[in-house]
Design a protein around this motif. Structure first.
Motif, PDB file in Angstrom:
ATOM      1  N   ALA A 180      35.922  31.676  51.610  1.00 27.53           N
ATOM      2  CA  ALA A 180      36.184  32.802  52.521  1.00 27.53           C
ATOM      3  C   ALA A 180      37.591  33.361  52.305  1.00 27.53           C
ATOM      4  N   GLN A 181      38.560  32.476  52.048  1.00 27.68           N
ATOM      5  CA  GLN A 181      39.939  32.933  51.833  1.00 27.68           C
ATOM      6  C   GLN A 181      40.092  33.673  50.505  1.00 27.68           C
ATOM      7  N   LYS A 182      39.308  33.283  49.496  1.00 21.55           N
ATOM      8  CA  LYS A 182      39.331  34.024  48.225  1.00 21.55           C
ATOM      9  C   LYS A 182      38.965  35.482  48.479  1.00 21.55           C
ATOM     10  N   GLU A 183      37.858  35.681  49.205  1.00 16.67           N
ATOM     11  CA  GLU A 183      37.415  37.051  49.494  1.00 16.67           C
ATOM     12  C   GLU A 183      38.450  37.793  50.323  1.00 16.67           C
ATOM     13  N   GLU A 184      39.025  37.092  51.304  1.00 18.23           N
ATOM     14  CA  GLU A 184      40.036  37.723  52.161  1.00 18.23           C
ATOM     15  C   GLU A 184      41.236  38.184  51.334  1.00 18.23           C
ATOM     16  N   TYR A 185      41.638  37.364  50.351  1.00 16.11           N
ATOM     17  CA  TYR A 185      42.776  37.719  49.487  1.00 16.11           C
ATOM     18  C   TYR A 185      42.510  39.044  48.769  1.00 16.11           C
ATOM     19  N   PHE A 186      41.339  39.159  48.132  1.00 20.09           N
ATOM     20  CA  PHE A 186      41.046  40.367  47.353  1.00 20.09           C
ATOM     21  C   PHE A 186      40.877  41.595  48.250  1.00 20.09           C
ATOM     22  N   ARG A 187      40.326  41.393  49.439  1.00 19.75           N
ATOM     23  CA  ARG A 187      40.160  42.543  50.359  1.00 19.75           C
ATOM     24  C   ARG A 187      41.512  43.013  50.900  1.00 19.75           C
ATOM     25  N   ILE A 200      35.167  40.954  43.838  1.00 23.09           N
ATOM     26  CA  ILE A 200      34.572  39.760  44.463  1.00 23.09           C
ATOM     27  C   ILE A 200      33.215  39.458  43.846  1.00 23.09           C
ATOM     28  N   SER A 201      32.425  40.511  43.643  1.00 20.40           N
ATOM     29  CA  SER A 201      31.092  40.346  43.059  1.00 20.40           C
ATOM     30  C   SER A 201      31.176  39.772  41.648  1.00 20.40           C
ATOM     31  N   LYS A 204      32.177  36.026  41.734  1.00 13.48           N
ATOM     32  CA  LYS A 204      31.049  35.186  42.151  1.00 13.48           C
ATOM     33  C   LYS A 204      30.039  34.993  41.024  1.00 13.48           C
ATOM     34  N   SER A 205      29.979  35.954  40.109  1.00 16.72           N
ATOM     35  CA  SER A 205      29.001  35.873  39.023  1.00 16.72           C
ATOM     36  C   SER A 205      29.436  34.911  37.917  1.00 16.72           C
ATOM     37  N   SER A 206      30.714  34.512  37.918  1.00 15.70           N
ATOM     38  CA  SER A 206      31.217  33.597  36.891  1.00 15.70           C
ATOM     39  C   SER A 206      31.638  32.285  37.556  1.00 15.70           C
ATOM     40  N   ARG A 207      30.933  31.210  37.227  1.00 18.09           N
ATOM     41  CA  ARG A 207      31.190  29.925  37.875  1.00 18.09           C
ATOM     42  C   ARG A 207      32.634  29.467  37.660  1.00 18.09           C
ATOM     43  N   SER A 208      33.125  29.581  36.401  1.00 16.19           N
ATOM     44  CA  SER A 208      34.469  29.074  36.101  1.00 16.19           C
ATOM     45  C   SER A 208      35.532  29.899  36.812  1.00 16.19           C
ATOM     46  N   ILE A 221      46.401  36.763  39.199  1.00 18.15           N
ATOM     47  CA  ILE A 221      46.169  37.133  37.793  1.00 18.15           C
ATOM     48  C   ILE A 221      44.842  37.881  37.662  1.00 18.15           C
ATOM     49  N   THR A 222      43.807  37.346  38.304  1.00 13.37           N
ATOM     50  CA  THR A 222      42.471  37.956  38.245  1.00 13.37           C
ATOM     51  C   THR A 222      42.487  39.371  38.821  1.00 13.37           C
ATOM     52  N   ALA A 223      43.155  39.539  39.956  1.00 14.87           N
ATOM     53  CA  ALA A 223      43.225  40.862  40.589  1.00 14.87           C
ATOM     54  C   ALA A 223      43.956  41.847  39.688  1.00 14.87           C
ATOM     55  N   ALA A 224      45.049  41.401  39.036  1.00 12.13           N
ATOM     56  CA  ALA A 224      45.810  42.288  38.151  1.00 12.13           C
ATOM     57  C   ALA A 224      44.951  42.775  36.990  1.00 12.13           C
TER      58      ALA A 224
END
Length: 335
Positions: A180-187, A200-201, A204-208, A221-224
């Motif tokens: 839930a906090q991962k999603e909150e961070y990106f939002r 977010i979608s 979620k589609s990539s397990r790693s 890093i991912t968001a950038a």
């Protein structure tokens, strides 16, 4: 990290950062030494800073009259010299007047280049007695030196076993973000709701990627990367693996440098100049050589040995300004 993400919490107790020295309702013993572990970038140092700020602002732990943070990255710089505990503390905190109800925080045991020998080191019990820094630290942690002081050590899991279990009263772990906090961070990070939903979608589609995003710094890093890829005309598949993500991150930072210092000329991120390639090769050499040595902390001379001009790298490269955290520490050294 995957194991940690699946851990059952039936026999574990969540604890607020500022309560780590408080005994649980069913505990009678005094908590003197706490060891906090967690993977790289998960928020151990941030926890130390939050605890210290709350204490300084009078929000917690007011029974402690003095909090002294000491990082191993700085303690590394004075190994080989003789210090008493009082003199050592004055080197780091020159305005310190007296040592009373004190909390000593040793941050980043995994960054230590000191040899901590708990079995054979001499006993030091006097705060004015001179000894090597590693002997002072082992005596502080064992409770031989300044036994009334609270001690907090942070470490990555692989280095935590340097501290004997009998020296530690409580072990805590920084787990990072829940799903839930991962999603909150990106939002929270983006005002564009559609963009954050797409990010977010994809995660979620990539397990790693989804597992690794329990680490706050990897979320950044991912968001950038995904921000850049989804808001430009760049074609191609979005990164699915950690290697892909890190590779794109380097390219995104190189592109940012071009836009800032080369009058914003729009180029494909795959178009690297010879200078870019040279910089990446030098960074690769730096990483490889220190990986072989087991070092995770770079000092200015380490960069120079690999042909990296520190000032130029920091000014002209997004890699330098975004990835390297430059700190001026004791003796005017740069870490």
């Amino acid at each position: 990290m995957e194991t940690a993400s699946k851990k059952e919490t039936l026999h574990e107790t969540p604890i607020k950062c500022q309560d780590i020295f408080k005994a649980l309702p069913d505990q009678q013993t005094l908590i003197r030494a706490v060891l906090t572990n967690g993977v790289a970038g998960v928020g151990k140092t941030f926890s130390v800073q939050k605890f210290t700020l709350d204490w300084a602002e009078g929000l917690g732990n007011q029974d402690v009259s003095l909090v002294i943070p000491l990082s191993f990255r700085e303690l590394n710089l004075i190994k080989g010299e003789q210090y008493s505990l009082l003199r050592l503390l004055h080197v780091f905190h020159p305005t310190l007047q007296k040592v009373t109800a004190v909390l000593l925080i040793f941050d980043g045991l995994d960054e230590s280049r000191l040899s901590l020998d708990f079995r054979n080191n001499e006993v030091v019990a006097d705060v004015s007695q001179q000894s090597s820094v590693n002997v002072l630290l082992t005596n502080l942690i064992r409770g031989k030196l300044l036994p009334s002081a609270l001690v907090w050590i942070t470490s990555r899991p692989a280095a935590a076993n340097q501290i004997p279990p009998e020296c530690v009263d409580r072990v805590t772990e920084v787990r990072g973000f829940t799903d839930a906090q991962k999603e909150e961070y990106f939002r929270r990070r983006s005002s564009d709701e559609d963009l954050s939903s797409r990010i977010i979608s994809h995660i979620k589609s990539s397990r790693s990627l989804h597992i690794t995003c329990l680490i706050p710094v990897f979320c950044w890093i991912t968001a950038a990367v995904l921000d850049h890829m989804l808001t430009t005309d760049q074609r191609g598949e979005l990164p699915q693996t950690l290697t892909d993500m890190y590779s794109h991150f380097l390219l995104v930072q190189t592109k940012r440098k071009k836009q800032k210092y080369e009058a914003g000329h729009e180029t494909s991120p795959q178009q690297l100049t010879e200078a870019d390639r040279e910089l990446l090769l030098k960074l690769g050499r730096l990483a490889f050589e220190h990986l072989e040595k087991g070092d995770i902390m770079f000092y200015q001379e380490d960069l120079q040995r690999c042909g990296l001009d520190v000032n130029e790298a920091l000014v002209h490269s997004g890699v330098g300004t975004e990835i390297f955290k430059r700190e001026s520490v004791i003796f005017q050294k740069t870490v």
